[in-house]
Design a protein around this motif. Structure first.
Motif, PDB file in Angstrom:
ATOM      1  N   GLU A 598       0.819  -1.193  -0.025  1.00 30.08           N
ATOM      2  CA  GLU A 598       0.094  -0.034  -0.026  1.00 30.08           C
ATOM      3  C   GLU A 598       0.869   1.249   0.116  1.00 30.08           C
ATOM      4  O   GLU A 598       0.449   2.247  -0.554  1.00 30.08           O
ATOM      5  CB  GLU A 598      -1.010  -0.141   1.205  1.00 30.08           C
ATOM      6  CG  GLU A 598      -1.723   1.206   1.334  1.00 30.08           C
ATOM      7  CD  GLU A 598      -2.883   1.131   2.490  1.00 30.08           C
ATOM      8  OE1 GLU A 598      -3.316   2.351   2.853  1.00 30.08           O
ATOM      9  OE2 GLU A 598      -2.781   0.136   3.202  1.00 30.08           O
ATOM     10  N   LYS A 599       1.910   1.156   0.682  1.00 24.94           N
ATOM     11  CA  LYS A 599       2.872   2.361   0.857  1.00 24.94           C
ATOM     12  C   LYS A 599       4.089   2.025   0.041  1.00 24.94           C
ATOM     13  O   LYS A 599       5.149   2.992   0.334  1.00 24.94           O
ATOM     14  CB  LYS A 599       2.865   2.618   2.125  1.00 24.94           C
ATOM     15  CG  LYS A 599       1.779   3.013   3.022  1.00 24.94           C
ATOM     16  CD  LYS A 599       2.135   3.598   4.446  1.00 24.94           C
ATOM     17  CE  LYS A 599       0.783   4.109   4.946  1.00 24.94           C
ATOM     18  NZ  LYS A 599       1.174   4.735   6.173  1.00 24.94           N
ATOM     19  N   GLY A 600       4.406   1.091  -0.845  1.00 23.60           N
ATOM     20  CA  GLY A 600       5.771   0.937  -1.516  1.00 23.60           C
ATOM     21  C   GLY A 600       5.620  -0.459  -1.794  1.00 23.60           C
ATOM     22  O   GLY A 600       4.707  -0.950  -2.454  1.00 23.60           O
ATOM     23  N   SER A 601       6.874  -1.105  -1.914  1.00 27.82           N
ATOM     24  CA  SER A 601       6.844  -2.373  -2.698  1.00 27.82           C
ATOM     25  C   SER A 601       8.240  -2.789  -2.073  1.00 27.82           C
ATOM     26  O   SER A 601       8.943  -2.377  -1.710  1.00 27.82           O
ATOM     27  CB  SER A 601       6.778  -2.293  -4.244  1.00 27.82           C
ATOM     28  OG  SER A 601       7.800  -1.369  -4.771  1.00 27.82           O
ATOM     29  N   ILE A 602       8.431  -4.377  -2.520  1.00 25.77           N
ATOM     30  CA  ILE A 602       9.545  -5.041  -2.089  1.00 25.77           C
ATOM     31  C   ILE A 602       9.821  -5.994  -3.350  1.00 25.77           C
ATOM     32  O   ILE A 602       8.959  -6.523  -3.734  1.00 25.77           O
ATOM     33  CB  ILE A 602       9.421  -5.688  -0.632  1.00 25.77           C
ATOM     34  CG1 ILE A 602      10.598  -6.397  -0.199  1.00 25.77           C
ATOM     35  CG2 ILE A 602       8.348  -6.844  -0.730  1.00 25.77           C
ATOM     36  CD1 ILE A 602      10.862  -7.047   1.301  1.00 25.77           C
ATOM     37  N   THR A 603      11.067  -6.327  -3.418  1.00 27.97           N
ATOM     38  CA  THR A 603      11.509  -7.031  -4.568  1.00 27.97           C
ATOM     39  C   THR A 603      12.629  -8.238  -3.649  1.00 27.97           C
ATOM     40  O   THR A 603      13.632  -7.675  -3.296  1.00 27.97           O
ATOM     41  CB  THR A 603      12.161  -6.482  -5.666  1.00 27.97           C
ATOM     42  OG1 THR A 603      10.954  -5.749  -6.520  1.00 27.97           O
ATOM     43  CG2 THR A 603      12.905  -7.410  -6.589  1.00 27.97           C
ATOM     44  N   GLY A 604      12.394  -9.175  -3.949  1.00 26.81           N
ATOM     45  CA  GLY A 604      13.585 -10.394  -3.603  1.00 26.81           C
ATOM     46  C   GLY A 604      13.823 -10.930  -4.768  1.00 26.81           C
ATOM     47  O   GLY A 604      13.029 -11.359  -5.610  1.00 26.81           O
ATOM     48  N   GLY A 605      15.304 -11.599  -4.810  1.00 22.17           N
ATOM     49  CA  GLY A 605      15.745 -12.382  -6.088  1.00 22.17           C
ATOM     50  C   GLY A 605      16.885 -13.256  -5.548  1.00 22.17           C
ATOM     51  O   GLY A 605      17.508 -13.190  -4.543  1.00 22.17           O
ATOM     52  N   ILE A 606      17.188 -14.244  -6.515  1.00 26.00           N
ATOM     53  CA  ILE A 606      18.098 -15.323  -6.250  1.00 26.00           C
ATOM     54  C   ILE A 606      18.918 -15.363  -7.366  1.00 26.00           C
ATOM     55  O   ILE A 606      18.287 -15.370  -8.513  1.00 26.00           O
ATOM     56  CB  ILE A 606      17.771 -16.646  -5.508  1.00 26.00           C
ATOM     57  CG1 ILE A 606      16.829 -17.242  -6.722  1.00 26.00           C
ATOM     58  CG2 ILE A 606      16.965 -16.514  -4.086  1.00 26.00           C
ATOM     59  CD1 ILE A 606      16.375 -18.464  -6.264  1.00 26.00           C
TER      60      ILE A 606
END
Length: 820
Positions: A598-606
């Motif tokens: 709602e107030k941003g975002s998150i990204t995860g990766g390998i």
């Protein structure tokens, strides 16, 4: 009777069909349309299409394709609001009434208008930087918060996820590996990367792309990928410009300034820019060898002046044809005064060396581009020719004193480097959901180094005599590529293949200027290679995005790695290249997930990399002086590397925004190192043994950037960085960490910005290391990290924004992704 029976049967079928399809039963609806920039009348890709119900709950959604079109399916019957959202543009809402009689809705063309604040500015620079995750890259839009990190591109890099800059050497690495290619506006440069990053003003940077797993369309060099720096380019109607001035200080003053201007009227757009960086920098440290009771003190003062010019013209022949020409001119005037003291337990054995260096170079780039747009949207053919010339002169005077000093000697190095690149690219959107691209490329590289010194050999009397070495390195690459992409409702994929034929020729010619004897050392390497790539994306909803990609890449040895001439010399260490190095290859696979909050975002990766014929530094002992170390390079066994990454953009309140990232990687390095079995003062050549080394390194980095909006005009920032221990073949680096504070104040209707930054507030930045190959040693280096920097920028002009449609080579983006 028969006719009556047939009519009755037909009536019964129609009646049953009517009963089977009452209004209560409804087939899913669809909504389609196209989003265009209102001012440019051009498609906008990656625009968020959000459909909400009467409770303002998000039901479904999607993003626009490269041609700006979208098609949302499987919408239940009811009343909705379709919201068209894109950063920097005003949101457009459209009411929807999905019913049995109105199940397929075509909204036609939807025009988005830039936010009013951005229309009034010439070169719009956001207050806060943003990170956008694409399929094959992260795109960091450089805001005013990042430009206060420092006056140059080099200062910004440490603020980026997975990127690090060695503050002493300027060496750049991504995901823990220095095999990364740096481009400016999609173009390679002949300028050494460390110098290039110091020459680009931070205020001239629009965005930075971290392309960690490039597709087959891109040049395959760089195991870690590509860093592409996109510069601001004014293309506004009328006369417009941007002026920046900055000053930094700790022990020595550092000044930088830049100005960019453009004038556009009718079919022509003229633009130009100038930037400079004038600074003195202090660097000092010591390296101690406890077993030999030797302490090496090093003091370095560099004095550099760089000037960067760019001039260009765009000619809009008509709606279908665009021609562009530009030139970059770089002038560098530098010098280094360095002192090295070799201190022994018995001071009567102390040795001293003073190095006086003068280094001047120029770089010239000339670029021609012609693009033809066909009738079908996105269907085009583009030709580009790029020529880059680099000429450098370096003069070293080495003076010695103390116990048994070696004779003073000079070193003169002249480098001449030419790079020619020809590109032909064709793009054809076969349908609304499929696209075919293919192209041809020729890259011709020619590098000549001439080295003259009186320290390379001795005559029968033990006197040093002059000798010269010429090293020629030629590499011609001819390649072709093709990619095919297809978009489904929630899925998309792209497959590609690149083929290359490569010819490498090197020749080292060494001549004894007293006797005239010559030694020739030729080397050739011809090969043909193929580089496939595959990309998959899945968007189950507007808030979730999954990405999976694979590519094969190559690391060709750099000139410095194959150059047999000395890279640098000190009384205890020297570095040379290895002329017979062969390329190393990398098979890379990575997966990413982006979740919008709602107030941003998150990204995860390998990611995982399998490396073939790895190029690694090797450590040797000088046979003529067993106290000296010689560094070189060689190919070793296959190794692997893997890691995880997290990055996020979050806004807890209206006045506080956070950009944070964490990355952890593991890498195995194989190499060899020589060591002595006896103390150096009593050892002989027979006491040298060779060790095969395997180093398992697990390292991690954490960054967090906080921006606090005090008022509409005043903002404060705080940046924290921590790098964990890092193992290499020769040394183990201790953790490194620092905190920077900054402020920005906008005035004159936000056309002017004053920035003030205090770096390394707690004075913790230093490079501390220890190792035991080939000798037990430990050391620490310090530089001017605790600086105070002030800058002022002013934007002027009255033009209305108009964009040029020319595509930038190596700057295209695949479909999919989300904003961090």
């Amino acid at each position: 009777m028969k006719k009556i029976f047939l009519l009755s049967a037909l009536f019964l079928i129609i009646f049953q069909s009517a009963l089977a399809n009452p209004e209560s039963e409804f087939r899913a609806g669809t909504v389609s349309g196209q989003v265009l920039d209102k001012a440019l009348n051009e498609p906008l890709p990656y625009v968020n299409i959000v459909i909400k119900n009467d409770k303002n709950e998000t039901v479904t959604g999607g993003i626009t394709l490269d041609d700006g079109k979208f098609n949302i399916t499987k919408i239940s019957e009811g009343l909705y609001t379709l919201s068209v959202q894109y950063i920097g543009y005003k949101t457009v809402d459209k009411p929807l009434d999905i019913s049995r009689k109105n199940s397929k809705i075509d909204l036609g063309v939807i025009y988005l208008e830039e936010a009013a604040a951005e229309l009034d500015a010439v070169t719009v620079i956001a207050e806060v930087s943003t990170i956008q995750q694409k399929v094959d890259r992260k795109v960091i839009t450089v805001g005013k918060d990042l430009t206060t990190a420092g006056p140059t591109a080099s200062d910004i890099m440490n603020n980026l996820p997975s990127v690090s800059v060695d503050q002493q050497t300027g060496a750049l690495s991504m995901r823990g590996n220095q095999n990364v290619r740096v481009m400016v506006d999609g173009k390679l440069s002949n300028i050494p990367v460390a110098q290039l990053l110091k020459q680009i003003p931070s205020t001239s940077i629009k965005s930075i792309e971290l392309i960690t797993n490039p597709s087959a369309k891109y040049n395959p060099e760089g195991m870690s990928g590509i860093i592409n720096i996109i510069l601001h380019k004014n293309i506004n109607i009328g006369f417009n410009g941007n002026l920046n001035v900055g000053l930094g200080y700790q022990e020595e003053a550092k000044f930088n300034s830049s100005i960019d201007m453009n004038y556009r009227n009718g079919k022509f757009n003229f633009y130009g820019s100038y930037g400079n960086n004038i600074s003195k920098n202090v660097n000092n440290g010591n390296i101690e060898r406890p077993e030999q009771n030797i302490n090496q003190l090093i003091d370095v003062l560099s004095d550099n002046k760089s000037h960067l010019f760019k001039v260009g013209i765009d000619y809009y022949v008509n709606d279908k044809n665009t021609l562009s020409i530009f030139t970059n001119q770089n002038l560098f005037d530098g010098g280094v005064d360095a002192a090295t003291d070799i201190l022994y337990a018995d001071s009567s054995f102390n040795q001293y060396q003073v190095i006086e260096n003068i280094n001047d170079n120029i770089s010239q780039q000339y670029n021609f581009n012609y693009k033809i747009d066909f009738d079908k949207e996105g269907h085009n053919l583009e030709f580009e020719a790029d020529y880059n010339y680099f000429d450098a002169d370096s003069n070293n005077l080495n003076r010695f004193s103390g116990f048994m000093p070696r004779p003073n000697f000079f070193e003169i190095t002249d480098t001449d480097r030419k790079r020619t690149t020809l590109n032909l690219d064709y793009t054809n959107p076969l349908t609304e959901d499929t696209k075919l691209e293919f192209g041809l490329q020729a890259r011709l590289f020619d590098n000549t180094i001439s080295y003259l010194s009186d320290a390379r050999s001795q005559n029968n009397l033990g006197e040093y005599i002059p000798s010269s070495t010429d090293f020629d390195y030629k590499r011609d690459i001819y390649s072709a590529y093709a990619t095919y992409s297809k978009q489904f409702e929630k899925w998309s994929y792209q497959v590609g293949l690149r083929a290359e034929t490569v010819n490498v020729e090197t020749l080292a010619l060494e001549e004894d200027l007293e006797s005239g004897n010559q030694t020739f050392l030729p080397f050739e390497n011809d090969y043909v290679e193929f580089y496939p790539s595959v990309f998959l994306t899945y968007n189950p909803s507007e808030k979730n995005n999954y990405q999976l990609s694979y590519s094969r890449r190559i690391d060709r040895p750099g000139v410095g790695q194959v150059n047999p001439l000395p890279e640098w010399n000190t009384p205890l260490i020297s570095q040379y290249g290895n002329q017979e190095l062969i390329p190393q290859f990398t098979n890379s696979i990575e997966a990413n997930y982006t979740r919008k909050l709602e107030k941003g975002s998150i990204t995860g990766g390998i990611f995982y990399r399998l490396i073939e014929d790895e190029i690694t530094q090797a450590v040797f002992i000088d046979r003529s002086d067993l106290n000296r170390v010689i560094l070189s390079f060689d190919n070793f066994d296959n190794t692997s590397a893997y890691g995880i990454e997290f990055s996020s953009n979050y806004k807890p309140t209206k006045w506080w925004s956070i950009n944070g990232s964490f990355d952890l990687y593991s890498q195995t390095q194989t190499s060899l190192s020589e060591r002595l079995t006896e103390p150096a003062d009593s050892a002989t050549i027979d006491d040298i043994v060779i060790e095969n080394i395997e180093v398992d390194n697990i390292a991690w980095n954490f960054r967090m950037f906080n921006n606090f909006k005090v008022s509409k005009k005043l903002s404060l920032s705080a940046f924290g960085f921590y790098r964990g221990k890092n193992k290499g073949v020769q040394f183990e680096m201790e953790p490194m960490y620092f905190v920077n504070l900054g402020m920005r104040y906008n005035f004159l209707d936000s056309k002017a910005t004053f920035s003030l930054n205090f770096n390394d507030v707690f004075d913790t930045m230093r490079a501390e290391f220890k190792g035991d190959r080939p000798f037990l040693q430990e050391g620490i280096f310090n530089w001017e990290s605790r600086t105070i920097q002030a800058s002022l920028s002013y934007r002027f002009g009255d033009g209305k924004y108009r964009a040029k449609s020319r595509k930038q080579r190596d700057n295209d983006e695949l479909q999919g992704g989300g904003i961090l």
